[in-house]
Design a protein around this motif. Structure first.
Motif, mmCIF file in Angstrom:
data_model
loop_
_atom_site.group_PDB
_atom_site.id
_atom_site.type_symbol
_atom_site.label_atom_id
_atom_site.label_comp_id
_atom_site.label_asym_id
_atom_site.label_seq_id
_atom_site.Cartn_x
_atom_site.Cartn_y
_atom_site.Cartn_z
ATOM 1 N N ASP A 24 42.686 38.497 76.506
ATOM 2 C CA ASP A 24 41.355 38.544 76.392
ATOM 3 C C ASP A 24 40.525 39.416 77.385
ATOM 4 O OD1 ASP A 24 41.071 36.243 74.657
ATOM 5 O OD2 ASP A 24 41.218 34.859 76.241
ATOM 6 N N ALA A 25 41.212 40.050 78.605
ATOM 7 C CA ALA A 25 40.406 41.100 79.076
ATOM 8 C C ALA A 25 40.860 42.407 78.548
ATOM 9 C CB ALA A 25 41.094 41.183 80.524
ATOM 10 N N VAL A 26 41.878 42.501 77.855
ATOM 11 C CA VAL A 26 42.190 43.905 77.394
ATOM 12 C C VAL A 26 41.607 44.226 76.179
ATOM 13 C CG1 VAL A 26 44.569 43.284 76.296
ATOM 14 C CG2 VAL A 26 44.231 45.617 77.403
ATOM 15 N N ARG A 27 41.516 43.129 75.368
ATOM 16 C CA ARG A 27 40.981 43.291 73.923
ATOM 17 C C ARG A 27 39.493 43.814 73.841
ATOM 18 N NH1 ARG A 27 38.129 38.967 71.435
ATOM 19 N NH2 ARG A 27 37.661 37.064 73.016
ATOM 20 N N GLY A 28 38.999 43.841 74.852
ATOM 21 C CA GLY A 28 37.478 44.371 75.002
ATOM 22 C C GLY A 28 36.495 43.150 74.759
ATOM 23 N N PRO A 29 35.370 43.482 75.579
ATOM 24 C CA PRO A 29 34.397 42.441 75.590
ATOM 25 C C PRO A 29 32.912 42.644 74.487
ATOM 26 C CG PRO A 29 33.944 43.717 77.381
ATOM 27 C CD PRO A 29 35.178 44.297 76.894
ATOM 28 N N ALA A 30 33.305 43.869 73.862
ATOM 29 C CA ALA A 30 32.093 44.481 73.352
ATOM 30 C C ALA A 30 31.842 43.525 72.043
ATOM 31 C CB ALA A 30 32.338 45.996 72.853
ATOM 32 N N PHE A 31 32.845 43.213 71.262
ATOM 33 C CA PHE A 31 33.107 42.472 69.996
ATOM 34 C C PHE A 31 33.882 41.297 70.122
ATOM 35 C CE2 PHE A 31 32.295 46.960 68.845
ATOM 36 C CZ PHE A 31 31.008 46.748 68.186
ATOM 37 N N PRO A 32 33.349 39.927 70.955
ATOM 38 C CA PRO A 32 34.113 39.071 71.530
ATOM 39 C C PRO A 32 34.515 38.255 70.234
ATOM 40 C CG PRO A 32 31.868 38.737 71.524
ATOM 41 C CD PRO A 32 31.919 40.218 71.164
ATOM 42 N N ASP A 33 34.181 38.377 68.955
ATOM 43 C CA ASP A 33 34.564 37.618 67.827
ATOM 44 C C ASP A 33 35.804 38.078 67.123
ATOM 45 O OD1 ASP A 33 32.646 35.697 68.441
ATOM 46 O OD2 ASP A 33 31.102 36.805 66.802
ATOM 47 N N ILE A 34 36.118 39.445 67.522
ATOM 48 C CA ILE A 34 37.237 40.002 66.879
ATOM 49 C C ILE A 34 38.438 40.062 67.854
ATOM 50 C CG2 ILE A 34 38.020 42.405 66.197
ATOM 51 C CD1 ILE A 34 35.217 43.207 65.520
ATOM 52 N N ARG A 35 39.625 39.434 67.296
ATOM 53 C CA ARG A 35 40.875 39.097 68.064
ATOM 54 C C ARG A 35 41.873 40.166 67.433
ATOM 55 N NH1 ARG A 35 40.567 35.395 71.612
ATOM 56 N NH2 ARG A 35 43.108 35.067 71.657
ATOM 57 N N PRO A 36 42.144 41.323 67.966
ATOM 58 C CA PRO A 36 43.310 42.306 67.391
ATOM 59 C C PRO A 36 44.557 41.130 67.353
ATOM 60 C CG PRO A 36 42.044 43.139 69.109
ATOM 61 C CD PRO A 36 41.701 41.648 69.253
ATOM 62 N N ARG A 37 45.486 41.577 66.553
ATOM 63 C CA ARG A 37 46.820 40.917 66.642
ATOM 64 C C ARG A 37 47.621 41.658 67.782
ATOM 65 N NH1 ARG A 37 52.099 41.600 64.465
ATOM 66 N NH2 ARG A 37 51.747 43.580 63.453
ATOM 67 N N LEU A 38 47.327 42.876 67.916
ATOM 68 C CA LEU A 38 48.235 43.425 69.130
ATOM 69 C C LEU A 38 46.873 44.512 69.860
ATOM 70 C CD1 LEU A 38 51.465 44.596 67.398
ATOM 71 C CD2 LEU A 38 51.064 42.673 69.197
#
Length: 437
Positions: A24-38
């Motif tokens: 959750d920290a590394v995926r980035g806070p700018a677009f919290p609804d987007i969850r990358p697969r990797l």
């Protein structure tokens, strides 16, 4: 390389999935609804190569993230995000050429260049990524003297869609190098490093003035007819802020590569036109790096999720359009701040031919941004009101998902050549997104 374990084992950096500690920290806070697969935290060019080949094999969408400030969310995806922050080394050669990793952010860039007595014409935001800024042009307080950030670019290393690595400049892969200077990021490949011809770091005079109310808009009318024509050595930008229940206020901010006396003389010329009784702050003797850290982003005055629409202007906005624009800005409403941000262009920006780089907007006087809460319909109304006076050109670094005719707006007469470069370097459109070339 379909095997995720093989990708993980090949990396110098780290691989994060939704179940990984720290995801959750590394995926980035700018677009919290987007969850990358990797999320691949890259530490080397080979990490970028491996992740690109893996994404091509699996069909995942892949995007690179430097600063993560893209208004349209192009540095986020539910596929694979390349976190480039580990590629952030800055080195400066004896000839003043700087090699900068694509993950470096402006605060780090300015600090490293300052240590060598050098700098670049670039933006103010300390967390803005150097790569994204450069690839879309790069406007800043030294731009009227030294041009866009991309005008100082002399070379780049790029990972293409097939995983090959190319170095480009005026001689090697010249069409790709041309396209990287101002078309916008993420179009042709993943840039891993950039080389710049830096400039000697100047001593500057900082300027700031505040109007607690703008009355009928005299500071705005004065600014748009004066600031773009001021000597190149002076950049003055103007931001209007409207908050519920309060009069619209104005802030003038900028800098000169001039001594205090000449700067005050020029400022006085403007203030005589602008009228009112602003508070004025002039500080001389600031190295450029110190100047940058003394400014905060005007957008910080608008809390929460923001929406931004913008356009370039080649002529001042006439009173018949300016008056309703300011009325809409200050109209009564429930909550949420609104901003109109005017950025001076002209000068060295316009002394480069429109087709010399991919950045086509070489005849503009100023840029106007309409900034408000994500759910504030005022942003569209305000943009539409001003659009009747605009040039129809839009800064590639401020992508606008609502824009009609985006190819001409972003790229003007350079679009056909950009399309040819895209076909040559990414024929299968591996790097694709709405409004991509």
């Amino acid at each position: 390389m379909h095997d995720l374990a093989r990708l993980r084992d090949s990396l110098d950096g780290e691989l994060f999935g939704p179940d990984s500690p720290g995801y959750d920290a590394v995926r980035g806070p700018a677009f919290p609804d987007i969850r990358p697969r990797l999320v691949v935290a890259c530490r080397s060019v080979s990490d970028v190569v491996g992740a690109t080949r893996y994404a091509a094999a699996t069909g995942d969408r892949l995007v690179a993230r430097g600063g993560g400030h893209c208004f349209a969310g192009r540095s986020a995806t539910d596929g694979i995000v390349l976190d480039m922050s580990g590629l952030d080394r800055v080195s400066v050669g004896a000839d003043g050429t700087a090699t900068i990793g694509a993950g470096a952010r402006l605060a780090q860039v300015y600090a490293a260049l300052h240590a060598a007595g050098r700098t670049l014409p670039a933006g103010c935001g300390p967390t803005v990524g150097i790569a994204g800024l450069t690839l879309g042009g790069g406007i800043g307080l030294l731009g009227r003297v030294h041009g866009l950030t991309c005008d100082r670019l002399v070379g780049a290393r790029v990972v293409l869609a097939d995983g090959s690595v190319v170095d480009c400049d005026d001689v090697r892969e010249p069409d790709l190098f041309w396209a990287l200077r101002g078309a916008g990021g993420g179009q042709f490949g993943v840039v891993t490093s950039l080389r710049f011809a830096t400039v000697a770091e100047p001593v500057t005079t900082r300027v700031e003035a505040h109007w607690s109310t703008i009355g009928s808009g005299e500071p705005v009318a004065a600014w748009q007819s004066w600031a773009p024509d001021a000597p190149d050595e002076l950049t003055l930008n103007l931001t209007l802020v409207s908050e519920p229940g309060a009069p619209t206020r104005a802030t003038l901010f900028g800098a000169a590569v001039l001594a205090e006396g000449p700067t005050r003389d020029l400022l006085r010329q403007f203030l005589d036109r602008a009228g009112g009784s602003p508070t004025v702050d002039v500080r001389a003797g600031l190295p450029f790096g110190d100047l940058k850290s003394s400014f905060t982003d005007p957008r910080d005055a608008t809390a929460g999720a923001l929406r931004n629409r913008s356009e370039f202007f080649s002529h001042p906005i006439a009173d018949g359009t300016l008056a309703p624009l300011l009325t809409e800005l200050g109209a009564p409403r429930g909550t949420g701040a609104r901003q109109l941000a005017f950025t001076a262009m002209a000068g060295a920006y316009n002394r480069v031919a429109a087709d010399a780089t991919a950045f086509a907007h070489r005849g503009e006087r100023f840029l106007l941004e309409h900034i408000g809460a994500a759910d504030d319909a005022w942003v569209d109304r305000s943009w539409s009101t001003a659009h009747s006076a605009g040039s129809g050109r839009v800064y590639p670094n401020f992508p606008d998902p609502a824009l009609d005719g985006w190819a001409a707006a972003y790229h003007a007469g350079n679009y056909s050549r950009l399309a040819a470069v895209k076909a040559a370097y990414d024929p299968h459109r591996f790097f694709d997104f709405p409004q991509a070339i």
